[in-house]
Design a protein around this motif. Structure first.
Motif, PDB file in Angstrom:
ATOM      1  N   LEU A 171      14.222   0.217  -2.488  1.00  0.00           N
ATOM      2  CA  LEU A 171      12.938   0.679  -1.944  1.00  0.00           C
ATOM      3  C   LEU A 171      12.314  -0.358  -1.018  1.00  0.00           C
ATOM      4  N   ARG A 172      12.442  -1.626  -1.366  1.00  0.00           N
ATOM      5  CA  ARG A 172      11.894  -2.669  -0.495  1.00  0.00           C
ATOM      6  C   ARG A 172      12.579  -2.609   0.878  1.00  0.00           C
ATOM      7  N   ALA A 173      13.916  -2.584   0.876  1.00  0.00           N
ATOM      8  CA  ALA A 173      14.646  -2.575   2.157  1.00  0.00           C
ATOM      9  C   ALA A 173      14.315  -1.313   2.953  1.00  0.00           C
ATOM     10  N   TRP A 174      14.231  -0.191   2.254  1.00  0.00           N
ATOM     11  CA  TRP A 174      13.960   1.077   2.954  1.00  0.00           C
ATOM     12  C   TRP A 174      12.559   1.071   3.556  1.00  0.00           C
ATOM     13  N   LEU A 175      11.602   0.597   2.781  1.00  0.00           N
ATOM     14  CA  LEU A 175      10.216   0.581   3.279  1.00  0.00           C
ATOM     15  C   LEU A 175      10.048  -0.373   4.456  1.00  0.00           C
ATOM     16  N   GLU A 176      10.785  -1.480   4.432  1.00  0.00           N
ATOM     17  CA  GLU A 176      10.691  -2.405   5.569  1.00  0.00           C
ATOM     18  C   GLU A 176      11.049  -1.681   6.858  1.00  0.00           C
ATOM     19  N   GLN A 177      11.998  -0.789   6.751  1.00  0.00           N
ATOM     20  CA  GLN A 177      12.468  -0.061   7.937  1.00  0.00           C
ATOM     21  C   GLN A 177      11.627   1.173   8.266  1.00  0.00           C
ATOM     22  N   HIS A 178      11.113   1.841   7.241  1.00  0.00           N
ATOM     23  CA  HIS A 178      10.521   3.174   7.474  1.00  0.00           C
ATOM     24  C   HIS A 178       9.058   3.293   7.059  1.00  0.00           C
ATOM     25  N   LYS A 179       8.389   2.190   6.826  1.00  0.00           N
ATOM     26  CA  LYS A 179       7.044   2.280   6.222  1.00  0.00           C
ATOM     27  C   LYS A 179       6.075   3.199   6.984  1.00  0.00           C
ATOM     28  N   ASP A 180       6.239   3.276   8.308  1.00  0.00           N
ATOM     29  CA  ASP A 180       5.301   4.089   9.075  1.00  0.00           C
ATOM     30  C   ASP A 180       5.519   5.583   8.874  1.00  0.00           C
TER      31      ASP A 180
ATOM     32  N   GLU B 173       0.824  -1.219   0.000  1.00  0.00           N
ATOM     33  CA  GLU B 173       0.000   0.000   0.000  1.00  0.00           C
ATOM     34  C   GLU B 173       0.856   1.267   0.000  1.00  0.00           C
ATOM     35  N   LYS B 174       2.146   1.072   0.131  1.00  0.00           N
ATOM     36  CA  LYS B 174       3.038   2.248   0.228  1.00  0.00           C
ATOM     37  C   LYS B 174       3.767   2.514  -1.078  1.00  0.00           C
ATOM     38  N   ILE B 175       3.597   1.632  -2.052  1.00  0.00           N
ATOM     39  CA  ILE B 175       4.339   1.810  -3.302  1.00  0.00           C
ATOM     40  C   ILE B 175       3.381   1.819  -4.492  1.00  0.00           C
ATOM     41  N   SER B 176       3.736   2.622  -5.504  1.00  0.00           N
ATOM     42  CA  SER B 176       2.917   2.709  -6.727  1.00  0.00           C
ATOM     43  C   SER B 176       3.809   2.729  -7.942  1.00  0.00           C
ATOM     44  N   LEU B 177       3.236   2.239  -9.035  1.00  0.00           N
ATOM     45  CA  LEU B 177       3.884   2.382 -10.342  1.00  0.00           C
ATOM     46  C   LEU B 177       2.974   3.288 -11.155  1.00  0.00           C
ATOM     47  N   PHE B 178       3.518   4.409 -11.623  1.00  0.00           N
ATOM     48  CA  PHE B 178       2.714   5.359 -12.392  1.00  0.00           C
ATOM     49  C   PHE B 178       3.455   5.657 -13.675  1.00  0.00           C
TER      50      PHE B 178
END
Ligand code: ADP
Length: 254
Positions: free
Chosen positions: A205-214, A70-75
């Motif tokens: 982006l995957r690694a970063w979001l795992e850590q900072h998604k909130d 829910e935190k990532i998009s492809l546009f």
């Protein structure tokens, strides 16, 4: 609020920047360079987009995580039209504008952007600097300089590309911004091969979001070319495996 400023004629970037900071989101809209801007809530999340996709993911590289999807998009489209907190610019080291996405961003934001960039001196490869977005629907522009590649990228060039994303994301957090859109940095005139760049981007982006998604609402991968759209459509399910509602559900065919 600072005195009213007409952004299309103003010549003082500092005055314009502080004027814009004092406006509500609704008031800022009057100053956008375009009417056909795209609101963040109109950009589907990867979770929503993946529902409609067909194809098979043999062995995803990462664990399924609904929250990350829910935190990532492809546009696909023009990054200058996106109403996000920050768009990232694939700049050159002078930061004074150039061709490709850099030129589009400078034209859309207007000359005050170049005036502010001039005060930043320059930017080294892999580093990032932030400015106001001026007439863009994005509040800020994060300028980063990707590596120039001829042929196969080396490990250090891959690390530099990764740093572009990480340093941009650091600035996002530092300025308490919650949404950003990234173009395909370095894959135009700078020559980074598209597939290899996408692997770096998605791993990062995957690694970063795992850590900072909130701390963020959304990160948008903004592709412009058909080629990049199909690379990301193919590779996203490996890094962000979508929901599979059951053996006969739509995602069983992903
Ligand atoms: P670089 O110099 O880092 O290679 P380029 O601007 O040449 O940067 O290309 C980076 C990517 O930006 C390419 O995929 C290009 O197609 C894309 N691009 C060009 N214009 C836009 C735009 N208006 N919005 C989004 N992406 C764009």
């Amino acid at each position: 609020m600072a005195a009213k400023v007409d952004l299309s004629t103003s010549t003082d970037w500092k005055e314009a920047k502080s004027f814009l900071k004092g406006l509500s989101d609704k008031q800022r809209e009057e100053h956008y360079f375009c009417k056909d801007f795209v609101r963040l809530k109109k950009i589907p999340t990867w979770k929503e987009m993946a529902k409609g996709m067909t194809g098979k993911v043999e062995e995803p590289q990462y664990k399924k995580d609904k929250q990350l999807n829910e935190k990532i998009s492809l546009f696909r489209g023009d990054i200058t039209k996106l109403e996000v907190d920050a768009i990232v610019n694939a700049a050159n080291s002078s930061l004074l504008g150039g061709g490709g996405v850099d030129g589009c961003i400078h034209r859309a934001a207007g000359p005050l952007l170049t005036d502010e960039c001039r005060t930043l001196q320059s930017c080294e490869t892999g580093q990032a600097k932030i400015t106001c977005g001026y007439r863009l629907p994005a509040k800020y522009v994060i300028h980063t300089v990707g590596p120039i590649v001829h042929g196969e990228p080396s490990d250090s060039q891959a690390a530099e590309l990764r740093s572009c994303y990480l340093n941009s994301l650091d600035l996002l957090l530092e300025h308490r911004l919650r949404s950003a859109a990234f173009p395909c940095i370095s894959t135009g005139v700078f020559g980074y091969p598209n597939e290899a760049a996408a692997e770096v981007v998605l791993t990062t982006l995957r690694a970063w979001l795992e850590q900072h998604k909130d701390k963020v609402e959304r990160l948008v991968i903004c592709v412009f070319l058909d080629k990049d759209e199909s690379i990301y459509r193919q590779r996203l399910p490996h890094y962000f495996p979508p929901d599979s509602p059951g053996p006969d559900g739509p995602c069983s065919q992903l």
